[in-house]
Each structure stands twice: as structure tokens, then as C-alpha cells.
Design a protein around this motif. Structure first.
Motif, mmCIF file in Angstrom:
data_model
loop_
_atom_site.group_PDB
_atom_site.id
_atom_site.type_symbol
_atom_site.label_atom_id
_atom_site.label_comp_id
_atom_site.label_asym_id
_atom_site.label_seq_id
_atom_site.Cartn_x
_atom_site.Cartn_y
_atom_site.Cartn_z
ATOM 1 N N CYS A 96 -2.203 19.380 24.928
ATOM 2 C CA CYS A 96 -1.470 18.409 24.120
ATOM 3 C C CYS A 96 -0.748 19.162 23.010
ATOM 4 C CB CYS A 96 -2.432 17.382 23.522
ATOM 5 S SG CYS A 96 -1.634 15.882 22.910
ATOM 6 N N ALA A 97 0.452 18.692 22.691
ATOM 7 C CA ALA A 97 1.178 19.209 21.526
ATOM 8 C C ALA A 97 1.184 18.096 20.490
ATOM 9 C CB ALA A 97 2.597 19.602 21.914
ATOM 10 N N VAL A 98 0.522 18.331 19.366
ATOM 11 C CA VAL A 98 0.290 17.278 18.382
ATOM 12 C C VAL A 98 1.218 17.466 17.187
ATOM 13 C CG1 VAL A 98 -1.430 16.170 16.905
ATOM 14 C CG2 VAL A 98 -2.128 17.157 19.112
ATOM 15 N N TYR A 99 2.001 16.432 16.898
ATOM 16 C CA TYR A 99 2.931 16.459 15.766
ATOM 17 C C TYR A 99 2.395 15.569 14.643
ATOM 18 C CZ TYR A 99 6.520 18.767 18.589
ATOM 19 O OH TYR A 99 7.224 19.665 19.354
ATOM 20 N N LEU A 100 2.094 16.171 13.495
ATOM 21 C CA LEU A 100 1.644 15.417 12.332
ATOM 22 C C LEU A 100 2.860 14.939 11.536
ATOM 23 C CD1 LEU A 100 -1.439 17.538 11.165
ATOM 24 C CD2 LEU A 100 -1.353 15.579 12.730
ATOM 25 N N PRO A 101 2.697 13.944 10.680
ATOM 26 C CA PRO A 101 3.843 13.362 9.972
ATOM 27 C C PRO A 101 4.664 14.400 9.212
ATOM 28 C CG PRO A 101 1.897 12.014 9.638
ATOM 29 C CD PRO A 101 1.440 13.252 10.341
ATOM 30 N N GLY A 102 5.979 14.327 9.409
ATOM 31 C CA GLY A 102 6.881 15.187 8.670
ATOM 32 C C GLY A 102 6.923 16.629 9.137
ATOM 33 N N GLU A 103 6.225 16.941 10.232
ATOM 34 C CA GLU A 103 6.171 18.328 10.712
ATOM 35 C C GLU A 103 6.965 18.463 12.008
ATOM 36 O OE1 GLU A 103 2.205 19.856 10.901
ATOM 37 O OE2 GLU A 103 1.657 19.096 8.918
ATOM 38 N N SER A 104 7.740 19.537 12.105
ATOM 39 C CA SER A 104 8.558 19.750 13.300
ATOM 40 C C SER A 104 7.936 20.762 14.249
ATOM 41 C CB SER A 104 9.963 20.219 12.896
ATOM 42 O OG SER A 104 9.879 21.404 12.123
ATOM 43 N N THR A 105 6.882 21.442 13.801
ATOM 44 C CA THR A 105 6.170 22.398 14.654
ATOM 45 C C THR A 105 4.845 21.778 15.084
ATOM 46 O OG1 THR A 105 7.154 24.254 13.463
ATOM 47 C CG2 THR A 105 5.205 24.721 14.807
ATOM 48 N N PRO A 106 4.567 21.733 16.390
ATOM 49 C CA PRO A 106 3.341 21.065 16.839
ATOM 50 C C PRO A 106 2.104 21.946 16.707
ATOM 51 C CG PRO A 106 4.494 21.929 18.738
ATOM 52 C CD PRO A 106 5.363 22.230 17.536
ATOM 53 N N ILE A 107 0.961 21.295 16.719
ATOM 54 C CA ILE A 107 -0.319 21.971 16.902
ATOM 55 C C ILE A 107 -0.570 21.977 18.408
ATOM 56 C CG2 ILE A 107 -2.799 21.915 16.411
ATOM 57 C CD1 ILE A 107 -1.948 20.035 13.975
ATOM 58 N N ASN A 108 -0.519 23.146 19.029
ATOM 59 C CA ASN A 108 -0.675 23.247 20.482
ATOM 60 C C ASN A 108 -2.138 23.494 20.853
ATOM 61 O OD1 ASN A 108 2.063 23.030 21.600
ATOM 62 N ND2 ASN A 108 2.475 24.859 20.367
ATOM 63 N N VAL A 109 -2.691 22.579 21.630
ATOM 64 C CA VAL A 109 -4.079 22.729 22.096
ATOM 65 C C VAL A 109 -4.032 23.527 23.401
ATOM 66 C CG1 VAL A 109 -6.207 21.539 22.712
ATOM 67 C CG2 VAL A 109 -4.658 20.512 21.032
ATOM 68 N N TRP A 110 -4.117 24.858 23.263
ATOM 69 C CA TRP A 110 -3.952 25.742 24.414
ATOM 70 C C TRP A 110 -5.179 25.737 25.303
ATOM 71 C CZ3 TRP A 110 0.860 26.952 25.052
ATOM 72 C CH2 TRP A 110 1.695 27.135 23.937
ATOM 73 N N ARG A 111 -4.963 26.008 26.596
ATOM 74 C CA ARG A 111 -6.082 26.088 27.551
ATOM 75 C C ARG A 111 -6.843 27.395 27.387
ATOM 76 N NH1 ARG A 111 -6.410 26.437 33.964
ATOM 77 N NH2 ARG A 111 -8.385 25.341 34.258
ATOM 78 N N ASP A 112 -6.120 28.470 27.085
ATOM 79 C CA ASP A 112 -6.767 29.762 26.868
ATOM 80 C C ASP A 112 -7.538 29.729 25.545
ATOM 81 O OD1 ASP A 112 -6.414 32.654 25.423
ATOM 82 O OD2 ASP A 112 -6.748 32.854 27.584
ATOM 83 N N SER A 113 -8.827 30.030 25.611
ATOM 84 C CA SER A 113 -9.691 29.894 24.437
ATOM 85 C C SER A 113 -9.243 30.780 23.277
ATOM 86 C CB SER A 113 -11.143 30.231 24.804
ATOM 87 O OG SER A 113 -11.603 29.357 25.801
#
Length: 504
Positions: A96-113
Motif C-alpha cells: 500500500c502507498a499511504v498518503y497523509l494529509p497535505g503530503e505528496s510523498t507516500p509512505i510505501n509499505v514495502w514487501r521486502d522487510s
């Protein structure tokens, strides 16, 4: 009365509901020699993991990703036993790529630990003690779950299965049984990390229905870790319907039957034992009673109480009545030109738009995007499915249902347009689903989705058991351990099959 040709020499099982939990239960029991009849009021099997087609587009109704396809995963185990091929799938990376309010860069939940560790350390400095605690609890819980415990146990056989699954390593989880994620954040000195909590609230709303403050820590440890190797979340080739299709093939190959457009109106109980169901053929209106040695209910616990009517045990009925309200869902399905999708768009995204408003009600959207060649859209086109949890009550009480639906649809498209290029020339098809839609097509009480919430009083050892207080009546699905998702309901199905077989 119609003849259903159930084999009188075998134990007869009637399964109420052809969601993934019901189909898995039925297919496994038929494969193990039981006479199985599955009944469902819908047009197609699969429940909240079914599919519909419009103008060349294929849309997944609710569930859009699958866990448990990896070797040793629950779908891998079940499909191996049934001797059917696993569906073709690609790992979701990022999950999942998670975008928090006002942010244009996502938090990427990568598969590789390692990549995920680097990502979270960059995104949430100082949070590593919390993630390491999750990893420790996940490893112990995953090994424990892999030994097939029965939770919560309701008789000596169940208890025996639970005890057999325990190892010294399991005890590391014991002190945290009554912890929530909020408790763990405070334990790690992160109670005031608003950005981390917002990210966790968003993710946990998807997996547990409730916020970090309420979600049971042991449940969250698995939900937040299962997207990393050697596990992972997967995008099925074609659609989610392939899961139902293959389970149905196995069911019918092994002599089981599925009747769609047949509503179970009542579960009959005699001398404390479920022994029959009352069935209505939706096409002809014919009503009859079919007897069974076991009845498996692949329904919500709220629906189960309704099906039992006056036979619902008073304590069970009261417990269900006291549950906090479950969530409904609003979903918009878009068929679009491929040009509407940004380059390198991940398969799943999550957006939160206003930090000052609650999660849900279109202020947060979980978005699934098709990719070229995955069987969901014609060449040069794509599908976008965006969902948000909503309070189901207004959808049933409004005097202007169509107006409310249109308002939510336009609002969702407007918000999606902040990321996707959605214009009249790029949008080919639009359809929306509300709690009333889900109630109509899945039969779920009030159109609720995703189970009953993984709070301390309702998760794992404290949740609703597969073995109900009525003999030979079983509950599978997202109201039971280990919760929602195709992997969760399939695990509950395997548990019920083992319990029925052990009973003889």
C-alpha cells in the motif's frame, strides 16, 4: 418439496452462505466425504469477494487483495488439499502507498522487510522499538497460528488443539494479550507521535475496523506484518472471482451442490441441536425444509441471531446486541482511460484528506487500481475502485437515498482527482455501492462489512467461537477468529471442518 439428492449414507451438511468462508467449508467437507449443500441468496458466489462486469470492465465487489497464497499460507494449504491450482497472482509491492494529509510523498509499505524497515525509520524516526515489538509478537503468533489452535475453545477437543499449538516461544505474547496498539505506543514512548498514530489508524481501519487506540495489539501485530516476505499480499489475475470459481469446481467435482438465489429463512433447532433449515427459492417462491446433520452459517453473527429467531440462546443474543455498531462501506467503481492513471501507480493506495476529520465517510479512501493485462479492463483502459467505511444508519434513514449516493459519488471522484486525471473525457463508466447495496447483494445485516472489530473483547481468545452454543451449528466468516479477509475466513472454515470431523 424439491429433491436435492443429498446422499443419505453420508453425514449431511448444509452451509448457509457462499462467501469464501462458506465455499471453503463446503469444498473441504465434500472432499473429506460429506454430503454438502450450499445455499446463497445472491446471483453469484463469493459474497464480499465476488465480481461484476460492466462495459468490458471487471470490478471486484469488496475484497481486492489476497493474503495466504505463499507456500504454507492458508490458501496454499487448502488448495493443495483440494488438489486444485492456486490462482495466478502478482505480489503487491508496495502492499500500500499511504498518503497523509497535505503530503505528496507516500509512505510505501514495502514487501521486502529491509526496505520496509528503512522506509519506516525515515518516515517515523525513533519508532523502531515499536516495530521490533510488533515483529517479535508477529513471529510468535504466526508460528502459533500455523499449528492450528482453536480460538476460543468451547469444549475439551478445542482446548486440546489449543494446548497442542502452544510452545515456550508462544508465552512471549501472553503479557500483551490485553494490550491495544495505543498501549504499545505509550510503552515505547510514542504516545504523542501524531503522524505515526495517524498512519496506524488508517491501516488498522482497513484490517481491524477500529483505531490504534482500540485494536488488540496481538491482532495488529499480524495485520501490520503479513504484507512482508515470506508472506505478502497478492493481486489476482482476472479478478477475485477466480477464488470462488476454483472452490466451486472442487465442491461440485467432489459431489457437493451450490444453489444460488435460494434464501435460508430460518435455522431449525430441536432438543438443543440444529437439524434443518427453511429454504425459499427466490425464482419460484417455493418454501421447504431440508434436514441436516450439521448447519454451517457463513453469515455475520447478527444474521445468525436473526436466522435462529426464538431459538437464539438469550446470552448469545444479548452479547450480539451489545456489540458496538459495525461499519458499512461506500464504494465507487470507475472504468477509465489508461491516461487517467499516473505512471508507476501502485496497485493499492490509501488517502486521508483532512487531519481534523475522522477516518471514513470519504475523508479516507482505500483505492485499488488495475494494471495492464490483469484481465480487469480492455487494452488502454483501467479500473479504479475506491472505498470508505461509513456509518450505515443514514443510508437506511435518509429521505433522499439517490441524492445522498450521488453526493458521495461526486465527492469521492473529486478527491480522487487530486491524484488521478479524472475528467469527463477519461471517465468511461461510474457505479457506486452503499450499505443498502451490500445488504441487497450479500444479505449481510444492514450491509455491514469487515467483521465485528478486533477490539480486546472480540478478538482471538475473547471472540465469537466457531462452535456456537447450539449443537451442530457452526459459525464461519469474519465474525470469528482470525477475522476479516479471504485468508481469515478460510482459516475459520478449516477450523470448522476439523471440528465437524472430530465430532464424527
Amino acid at each position: 418439496m424439491p429433491s436435492l439428492s443429498l446422499n443419505k449414507n453420508q453425514s449431511r451438511v448444509i452451509v448457509v452462505g457462499a462467501g469464501i468462508g462458506g465455499l471453503t467449508t463446503g469444498a473441504l467437507l465434500a472432499h473429506r466425504g460429506y454430503s454438502v449443500l450450499i445455499l446463497d441468496q445472491a446471483l453469484v458466489p463469493g459474497g464480499c469477494a465476488s465480481t461484476f462486469k460492466r462495459q468490458g470492465f471487471t470490478f471486484d465487489v469488496g475484497a481486492t487483495q489476497v493474503a495466504g497464497l505463499e507456500p504454507g499460507g492458508i490458501h496454499h494449504r487448502i488448495f493443495s488439499e483440494l488438489n486444485i491450482d492456486l490462482p495466478e497472482a502478482t505480489p503487491c509491492d508496495p502492499a500500500c502507498a499511504v498518503y497523509l494529509p497535505g503530503e505528496s510523498t507516500p509512505i510505501n509499505v514495502w514487501r521486502d522487510s529491509q526496505k520496509w524497515q528503512e522506509e519506516r525509520q525515515k518516515q517515523f524516526p525513533g519508532s523502531e522499538p515499536f516495530w521490533q515489538l510488533l515483529a517479535t509478537l508477529f513471529n510468535a503468533s504466526w508460528e502459533f497460528q500455523g499449528r492450528d489452535p482453536v480460538l476460543p475453545p468451547r469444549n475439551l477437543w478445542d482446548l486440546g488443539q489449543l494446548i497442542k499449538a502452544v510452545r515456550p516461544s508462544t508465552f512471549i505474547t501472553a503479557p500483551f494479550t490485553l494490550f491495544t496498539v495505543g498501549d504499545a505506543l505509550r510503552l515505547c514512548g510514542l504516545g504523542n507521535d501524531y503522524r505515526l498514530r495517524t498512519f496506524l489508524d488508517l491501516q488498522l481501519k482497513l484490517y481491524s475496523q477500529v483505531s490504534a487506540e482500540e485494536t488488540a495489539l496481538l491482532y495488529a501485530a499480524t495485520a501490520l506484518s503479513v504484507s512482508q516476505l515470506p508472506q505478502g499480499l497478492f493481486h489476482l489475475q482476472g479478478s477475485m472471482q477466480v477464488l470462488s470459481d476454483r472452490l466451486l469446481f472442487a465442491l461440485e467435482r467432489d459431489g457437493g451442490k451450490l444453489l444460488m438465489r435460494h434464501t435460508v429463512e430460518k435455522i431449525k433447532v430441536e432438543n438443543g441441536k440444529a437439524n434443518a433449515v427453511v429454504i425459499k427459492n427466490q425464482k419460484t417462491g417455493e418454501v421447504w425444509t431440508e434436514s441436516a446433520d450439521h448447519v454451517v452459517a457463513n453469515v455475520t453473527v447478527q444474521n445468525l441471531v436473526e436466522l435462529l429467531g426464538e431459538n437464539a440462546p438469550s446470552g448469545y443474543k444479548q452479547r450480539v446486541a451489545k456489540l458496538p455498531p459495525a461499519s458499512g462501506a461506500f464504494v465507487v467503481y470507475l472504468g477509465v482511460e489508461k491516461s487517467a492513471i499516473p505512471a508507476d501507480c501502485p496497485p493499492h493506495l490509501q488517502f486521508l484528506y483532512d487531519a481534523n476529520k475522522p477516518i471514513g465517510e470519504n475523508n479516507s479512501l482505500f483505492v485499488s487500481v488495475s494494471h495492464e493485462g490483469d484481465g480487469r479492463a480492455p487494452a488502454g483502459k483501467a479500473t479504479i475502485i475506491a472505498s470508505s467505511f461509513v456509518d450505515f444508519t443514514p443510508w437506511w434513514q435518509t429521505q433522499d437515498y439517490e441524492g445522498l449516493k450521488q453526493k458521495f459519488t461526486q465527492d469521492a471522484i473529486s478527491k480522487l482527482s487530486q491524484y488521478f486525471y479524472l475528467k469527463p473525457e477519461t471517465i468511461i463508466y461510474v457505479e457506486a455501492a452503499t450499505p443498502k447495496t451490500f445488504a441487497h447483494f450479500t444479505g449481510r445485516e444492514s450491509g455491514i462489512v469487515g467483521g465485528i472489530g478486533q477490539r480486546i473483547p472480540t478478538f482471538g481468545p475473547f471472540g465469537f467461537a466457531n462452535r456456537t452454543p447450539i449443537n451442530n451449528l457452526w459459525l464461519v466468516g469474519d465474525s470469528t477468529h482470525p477475522g476479516e479477509g479471504t485468508a481469515g475466513v478460510s482459516y475459520s472454515a478449516l477450523t470448522v471442518v476439523r471440528q465437524i470431523q472430530a465430532q464424527g
